[in-house]
Design a protein around this motif. Structure first.
Motif, mmCIF file in Angstrom:
data_model
loop_
_atom_site.group_PDB
_atom_site.id
_atom_site.type_symbol
_atom_site.label_atom_id
_atom_site.label_comp_id
_atom_site.label_asym_id
_atom_site.label_seq_id
_atom_site.Cartn_x
_atom_site.Cartn_y
_atom_site.Cartn_z
ATOM 1 N N TYR A 112 -66.742 -32.858 -52.639
ATOM 2 C CA TYR A 112 -66.054 -32.241 -51.519
ATOM 3 C C TYR A 112 -64.535 -32.277 -51.722
ATOM 4 C CZ TYR A 112 -70.501 -32.440 -48.985
ATOM 5 O OH TYR A 112 -71.803 -32.287 -48.590
ATOM 6 N N ALA B 49 -63.563 -29.838 -54.372
ATOM 7 C CA ALA B 49 -63.689 -28.466 -53.877
ATOM 8 C C ALA B 49 -62.475 -28.072 -53.036
ATOM 9 C CB ALA B 49 -64.976 -28.323 -53.060
ATOM 10 N N TRP B 50 -62.055 -28.963 -52.139
ATOM 11 C CA TRP B 50 -60.892 -28.659 -51.316
ATOM 12 C C TRP B 50 -59.623 -28.600 -52.156
ATOM 13 C CZ3 TRP B 50 -61.029 -26.384 -46.934
ATOM 14 C CH2 TRP B 50 -62.084 -26.587 -46.044
ATOM 15 N N ILE C 153 -65.523 -24.168 -56.902
ATOM 16 C CA ILE C 153 -65.530 -24.634 -55.503
ATOM 17 C C ILE C 153 -66.943 -24.642 -54.961
ATOM 18 C CG2 ILE C 153 -64.746 -24.076 -53.168
ATOM 19 C CD1 ILE C 153 -62.215 -22.873 -54.484
ATOM 20 N N TRP C 154 -67.689 -23.565 -55.213
ATOM 21 C CA TRP C 154 -69.062 -23.482 -54.705
ATOM 22 C C TRP C 154 -69.940 -24.570 -55.333
ATOM 23 C CZ3 TRP C 154 -73.719 -22.476 -57.212
ATOM 24 C CH2 TRP C 154 -74.813 -22.282 -56.368
ATOM 25 N N GLN D 163 -69.066 -27.499 -56.600
ATOM 26 C CA GLN D 163 -68.708 -28.838 -56.139
ATOM 27 C C GLN D 163 -69.110 -29.066 -54.685
ATOM 28 O OE1 GLN D 163 -67.442 -31.365 -58.044
ATOM 29 N NE2 GLN D 163 -67.686 -29.987 -59.781
ATOM 30 N N TYR D 164 -68.961 -28.066 -53.859
ATOM 31 C CA TYR D 164 -69.244 -28.232 -52.440
ATOM 32 C C TYR D 164 -70.738 -28.176 -52.134
ATOM 33 C CZ TYR D 164 -68.023 -28.166 -47.488
ATOM 34 O OH TYR D 164 -67.870 -28.497 -46.163
ATOM 35 N N SER D 165 -71.514 -27.542 -53.012
ATOM 36 C CA SER D 165 -72.949 -27.376 -52.750
ATOM 37 C C SER D 165 -73.761 -28.623 -53.066
ATOM 38 C CB SER D 165 -73.496 -26.206 -53.564
ATOM 39 O OG SER D 165 -73.350 -26.441 -54.959
ATOM 40 N N GLN E 191 -57.013 -31.311 -46.436
ATOM 41 C CA GLN E 191 -58.218 -31.743 -47.132
ATOM 42 C C GLN E 191 -58.044 -31.814 -48.644
ATOM 43 O OE1 GLN E 191 -61.101 -32.742 -45.603
ATOM 44 N NE2 GLN E 191 -60.020 -32.493 -43.667
#
Length: 358
Positions: A324, A327-328, A311-312, A314-316, A109
């Motif tokens: 996404y 974040a990966w 990461i949190w 970007q993914y939220s 990912q």
């Protein structure tokens, strides 16, 4: 003569026991292959869609068939031994498979997001939901500085505390220190963050900064360092200490020159385990470091970014394919960072180990 005859009569029985039937070496592998095939077939017939369920069925069949086959050929005693060995192998595989799967999935990912621009730029001026640009340079700087400060605070305190408990600790004070170390081991990260927020930021009036987050991370790191170092120091043979004392060497120099170098490998590994734990913490960073989309190389002034918080964030974001992917990519960099620290720790431990000089 009777004793000699008894020994003579017992010799054939002992020989038969030593030459009893044994399963061939390929038997465990054959049983494992057959169990996997039958387990997958049962899972498919039963309509189980999860391959994890197929694997659990195969593992259970492997344990049962291994015991049954060994008991019928080698006897129950050897069958119990094989069952214990098979159980250890199954437990090992159950622990390794999720780790490998997680690593492979993260690489799949996140590898597409990692390039020179991603590693050397920040998110300043980038609209996360509309542009694939931006990177994690500011988060890498924040993570390295925060973890480094936390290690500089927690590692010496934890090491000295462990030395006190093992070499000097007696009486109520040592029992009290041991009790509080055990309590601190189970403290949630959010509680450590709230404690530093109440004392450092609100009561004393200091601003949000990377150092504030490092204080909370040091609280989480300290008990792990104490416990791991304490166990490593206990493994040092007392004969080494007694030999040093017999030569007239004082206790402090014995600890410094004999005990610590002998246990340095385990101590370094314990410190790296503690570093790996705090590197991925998000709650204290969210409350104390506050996050930023620009580069801030000063951990003592102003908000900073870190990889877990990045990461949190970007993914939220909802319906954000670019976020996404970023974040990966950041997660993959974080895993590589922790792996690199562990490799460095192994190298230092081997270099400083007393056996390394031979």
């Amino acid at each position: 003569m009777s004793a000699i005859s008894t020994v003579t009569d017992a010799a054939p029985q002992l020989s038969r026991r030593l030459t009893a039937a044994r399963l061939p070496r390929w038997a465990p592998a054959g049983v494992a292959a057959a169990s996997i095939a039958v387990g997958c077939a049962l899972g498919a017939v039963a309509g189980l869609k999860s391959h994890i369920q197929w694997g659990l069925i195969s593992a259970l069949l492997f344990l049962l068939v291994s015991y049954a086959v060994s008991a019928s050929v080698e006897g129950r005693r050897q069958a119990r031994d094989r069952f214990a060995t098979s159980l250890i192998w199954v437990s090992f595989i159950c622990a390794v498979v999720p780790l490998v799967a997680l690593t492979v999935y993260t690489v799949q990912q996140g590898i597409g997001a990692i390039d020179g621009n991603f590693l050397t730029h920040s998110m300043k001026g980038v609209v996360a939901t509309l542009s694939p640009d931006g990177g994690i340079y500011h988060a890498i700087i924040g993570t390295v500085e925060q973890v480094l400060l936390a290690t500089l605070i927690a590692a010496p305190i934890g090491l000295l505390t462990a030395v006190y408990l093992v070499e000097y600790g007696r009486g109520r004070l040592a029992k009290a220190v041991t009790f509080f170390v055990d309590v601190m081991t189970g403290i949630p990260s959010v509680v450590a963050g709230l404690f530093v927020l109440s004392l450092w930021n609100i009561a004393l009036g200091f601003e949000y900064s990377g150092f504030s987050g490092s204080l909370a991370l040091a609280i989480l790191m300290m008990p792990v360092v104490v416990r791991s170092t304490e166990e490593m120091l206990k493994l040092v043979p007392n004969e080494l200490r007694e030999a040093s004392y017999a030569l007239g060497v004082p206790r402090w120099k014995t600890i410094l020159r004999i005990v610590l170098p002998t246990a340095v490998g385990g101590i370094t590994t314990g410190v790296m385990l503690a570093v790996a734990r705090i590197t991925g913490e998000t709650a204290p960073v969210m409350m104390l470091v506050f996050g930023a989309d620009f580069i801030n190389s000063d951990p003592f002034h102003g908000p900073q970014q870190s990889l877990p918080l990045y990461i949190w964030q970007q993914y939220s974001q909802i319906n954000n394919d670019y976020g996404y992917q970023r974040a990966w990519g950041a997660a993959l960099v974080l895993i590589a960072f922790v792996m690199g620290l562990n490799l460095v720790a192994r190298g230092i431990a081997r270099w400083r180990s007393p056996k390394g000089g031979h």
